[in-house]
Design a protein around this motif. Structure first.
Motif, mmCIF file in Angstrom:
data_model
loop_
_atom_site.group_PDB
_atom_site.id
_atom_site.type_symbol
_atom_site.label_atom_id
_atom_site.label_comp_id
_atom_site.label_asym_id
_atom_site.label_seq_id
_atom_site.Cartn_x
_atom_site.Cartn_y
_atom_site.Cartn_z
ATOM 1 N N ILE A 75 53.641 50.470 25.487
ATOM 2 C CA ILE A 75 53.067 51.341 26.513
ATOM 3 C C ILE A 75 51.712 50.754 26.878
ATOM 4 C CG2 ILE A 75 52.328 53.657 27.139
ATOM 5 C CD1 ILE A 75 54.222 54.763 25.019
ATOM 6 N N VAL A 76 51.568 50.378 28.151
ATOM 7 C CA VAL A 76 50.409 49.605 28.572
ATOM 8 C C VAL A 76 49.599 50.359 29.621
ATOM 9 C CG1 VAL A 76 49.602 47.369 29.416
ATOM 10 C CG2 VAL A 76 51.786 47.524 28.200
ATOM 11 N N GLU A 77 48.295 50.437 29.410
ATOM 12 C CA GLU A 77 47.382 51.014 30.401
ATOM 13 C C GLU A 77 47.276 50.074 31.606
ATOM 14 O OE1 GLU A 77 45.419 53.791 30.279
ATOM 15 O OE2 GLU A 77 45.761 54.483 28.213
ATOM 16 N N VAL A 78 47.277 50.653 32.808
ATOM 17 C CA VAL A 78 47.034 49.864 34.020
ATOM 18 C C VAL A 78 45.562 50.080 34.383
ATOM 19 C CG1 VAL A 78 47.733 49.425 36.397
ATOM 20 C CG2 VAL A 78 49.422 50.230 34.734
ATOM 21 N N ASP A 79 44.739 49.095 34.065
ATOM 22 C CA ASP A 79 43.288 49.289 34.175
ATOM 23 C C ASP A 79 42.716 48.747 35.476
ATOM 24 O OD1 ASP A 79 43.715 46.668 33.600
ATOM 25 O OD2 ASP A 79 42.337 46.550 31.903
ATOM 26 N N LEU A 80 43.473 48.881 36.566
ATOM 27 C CA LEU A 80 42.961 48.506 37.885
ATOM 28 C C LEU A 80 42.291 49.708 38.531
ATOM 29 C CD1 LEU A 80 45.919 46.419 39.394
ATOM 30 C CD2 LEU A 80 43.767 45.552 38.465
ATOM 31 N N PRO A 81 41.169 49.514 39.222
ATOM 32 C CA PRO A 81 40.523 50.641 39.909
ATOM 33 C C PRO A 81 41.385 51.147 41.057
ATOM 34 C CG PRO A 81 39.479 48.565 40.521
ATOM 35 C CD PRO A 81 40.438 48.244 39.410
ATOM 36 N N LYS A 82 41.148 52.392 41.445
ATOM 37 C CA LYS A 82 41.868 53.006 42.562
ATOM 38 C C LYS A 82 40.897 53.261 43.713
ATOM 39 C CE LYS A 82 44.901 55.364 39.278
ATOM 40 N NZ LYS A 82 45.359 56.653 38.753
ATOM 41 N N PRO A 83 41.366 53.163 44.970
ATOM 42 C CA PRO A 83 42.720 52.764 45.385
ATOM 43 C C PRO A 83 42.985 51.291 45.106
ATOM 44 C CG PRO A 83 41.296 52.948 47.308
ATOM 45 C CD PRO A 83 40.493 53.450 46.140
ATOM 46 N N ARG A 84 44.254 50.961 44.858
ATOM 47 C CA ARG A 84 44.640 49.603 44.520
ATOM 48 C C ARG A 84 45.070 48.832 45.772
ATOM 49 N NH1 ARG A 84 47.702 51.737 39.071
ATOM 50 N NH2 ARG A 84 45.748 52.068 37.918
ATOM 51 N N HIS A 85 44.921 47.531 45.683
ATOM 52 C CA HIS A 85 45.273 46.669 46.812
ATOM 53 C C HIS A 85 46.309 45.658 46.343
ATOM 54 C CE1 HIS A 85 41.972 48.397 49.120
ATOM 55 N NE2 HIS A 85 41.217 48.256 48.041
ATOM 56 N N ARG A 86 47.484 45.726 46.968
ATOM 57 C CA ARG A 86 48.602 44.889 46.535
ATOM 58 C C ARG A 86 48.314 43.394 46.658
ATOM 59 N NH1 ARG A 86 50.739 49.188 49.448
ATOM 60 N NH2 ARG A 86 52.269 50.485 48.343
ATOM 61 N N GLY A 87 47.402 43.017 47.531
ATOM 62 C CA GLY A 87 47.127 41.608 47.745
ATOM 63 C C GLY A 87 45.950 41.064 46.965
ATOM 64 N N SER A 88 45.333 41.879 46.107
ATOM 65 C CA SER A 88 44.137 41.436 45.395
ATOM 66 C C SER A 88 44.497 40.489 44.249
ATOM 67 C CB SER A 88 43.366 42.634 44.852
ATOM 68 O OG SER A 88 44.080 43.249 43.795
ATOM 69 N N GLU A 89 43.533 39.663 43.872
ATOM 70 C CA GLU A 89 43.741 38.713 42.775
ATOM 71 C C GLU A 89 43.984 39.442 41.460
ATOM 72 O OE1 GLU A 89 41.239 35.149 40.522
ATOM 73 O OE2 GLU A 89 40.710 35.742 42.581
ATOM 74 N N SER A 90 43.247 40.538 41.232
ATOM 75 C CA SER A 90 43.408 41.290 39.984
ATOM 76 C C SER A 90 44.793 41.933 39.896
ATOM 77 C CB SER A 90 42.322 42.359 39.868
ATOM 78 O OG SER A 90 42.346 43.241 40.975
ATOM 79 N N PHE A 91 45.333 42.369 41.058
ATOM 80 C CA PHE A 91 46.671 42.955 41.085
ATOM 81 C C PHE A 91 47.709 41.904 40.682
ATOM 82 C CE2 PHE A 91 50.694 44.153 42.913
ATOM 83 C CZ PHE A 91 50.758 45.525 42.749
ATOM 84 N N PHE A 92 47.618 40.719 41.246
ATOM 85 C CA PHE A 92 48.579 39.659 40.949
ATOM 86 C C PHE A 92 48.473 39.197 39.493
ATOM 87 C CE2 PHE A 92 48.855 39.102 45.604
ATOM 88 C CZ PHE A 92 50.240 39.077 45.730
ATOM 89 N N GLU A 93 47.257 39.179 38.961
ATOM 90 C CA GLU A 93 47.084 38.771 37.575
ATOM 91 C C GLU A 93 47.722 39.782 36.621
ATOM 92 O OE1 GLU A 93 46.008 36.767 34.141
ATOM 93 O OE2 GLU A 93 46.218 36.095 36.222
ATOM 94 N N LEU A 94 47.506 41.073 36.887
ATOM 95 C CA LEU A 94 48.106 42.095 36.037
ATOM 96 C C LEU A 94 49.622 42.094 36.192
ATOM 97 C CD1 LEU A 94 47.352 44.244 33.993
ATOM 98 C CD2 LEU A 94 47.229 45.902 35.853
#
Length: 262
Positions: free
Chosen positions: A222-241
């Motif tokens: 069970i993994v926490e999704v530690d991206l800030p909101k609102p999220r952006h599908r095209g961001s570098e952090s999104f792709f890395e996670l």
């Protein structure tokens, strides 16, 4: 989630086995996890790992043979108005209009007289104003899913269970429904549990992601999704996670290799 909320759903050592004349199949084995008020949880795993079975158990549509599931501290033994369920295909009544389909949920809960004046409010909430009197065959798949969401929300469930409701939609409609779910969650503080095969979808929507292994279905992680909101599908952090989840998913669902003794 940053703030600690009350636990609304708790699964304790849940197991489910199906039997027929020829064999016995263990679908779920010792599943344990808790969900807090207002969380968005996604459950991912390979086909046949028991994701939908787990959702049906939470909805009270099936019973575990081992363990128990608690909603607000009470064991789930049958369907409850506290839990709304949205199916993959929407499951609308084809002979009823949009307004009548949403109102049917109220009738099923014996709330129609009390809340019928709110139907138009929920139609606006899911962005279907102007389509109140059309039938399901006259609207798109995405609009039909919005009707299903409104039909569930109007009964004020504490938890909304989503069984791959965006699986058959095109990518643009899927993104639109995802954003609508997040908006409704913020406005109503509803706990949501989503079953999905789509890792991008899980990362975009979730506070936590439950990764399941197949045969039998067990929780791998069970993994926490530690991206800030609102999220952006095209961001570098999104792709890395997303990349990290793909790696974890592939490890959890990989079939064991045969061992050879020479």
């Amino acid at each position: 989630m940053s703030e600690k909320r009350n636990v609304v759903l708790k699964m304790e050592h849940v197991g489910r086995t199906y039997r027929d004349e020829e064999k016995e199949t263990e679908v779920l084995q010792s599943v344990d996890f808790s969900v807090r008020q207002g969380e968005f949880i996604s459950i991912i795993g390979a086909s046949g790992c028991g994701k939908t079975t787990l959702l049906r158990l939470i909805a009270g549509l099936d019973r575990p043979q081992k363990g128990r599931i608690l909603l607000d501290g009470e064991e789930i033994t049958k369907p409850s108005p506290k839990a709304g369920y949205i199916f993959q295909q929407g499951n609308l009544f084809q002979w009823l209009t949009v307004r009548q389909n949403i109102g049917f949920g109220l009738k099923a809960q014996h709330l129609y007289k009390e809340k019928k004046d709110k139907i138009d409010e929920y139609i606006r909430m899911v962005g279907l104003k102007g389509f109140e009197d059309v039938y399901p065959h006259q609207i798109s798949g995405g609009m039909a899913q919005r009707v299903s969401i409104a039909r569930s929300l109007i009964c004020n469930p504490e938890i909304l269970l989503l069984d791959e409701p965006m699986g058959a939609l095109d990518s643009f409609t899927r993104a639109d429904i995802q954003d609508k779910l997040l908006e409704l969650k913020r406005e109503n503080d509803i706990t949501m549990i989503l079953v999905t095969h789509d890792i991008d979808e899980a990362v975009y929507l979730s506070d936590r992601i439950v990764i399941m292994t197949p045969h039998p279905g067990k929780i791998s992680e069970i993994v926490e999704v530690d991206l800030p909101k609102p999220r952006h599908r095209g961001s570098e952090s999104f792709f890395e996670l997303r990349r990290k989840f793909l790696e974890r998913f592939e490890m959890a669902t990989a079939q064991p290799q045969p061992e050879y003794i020479i």
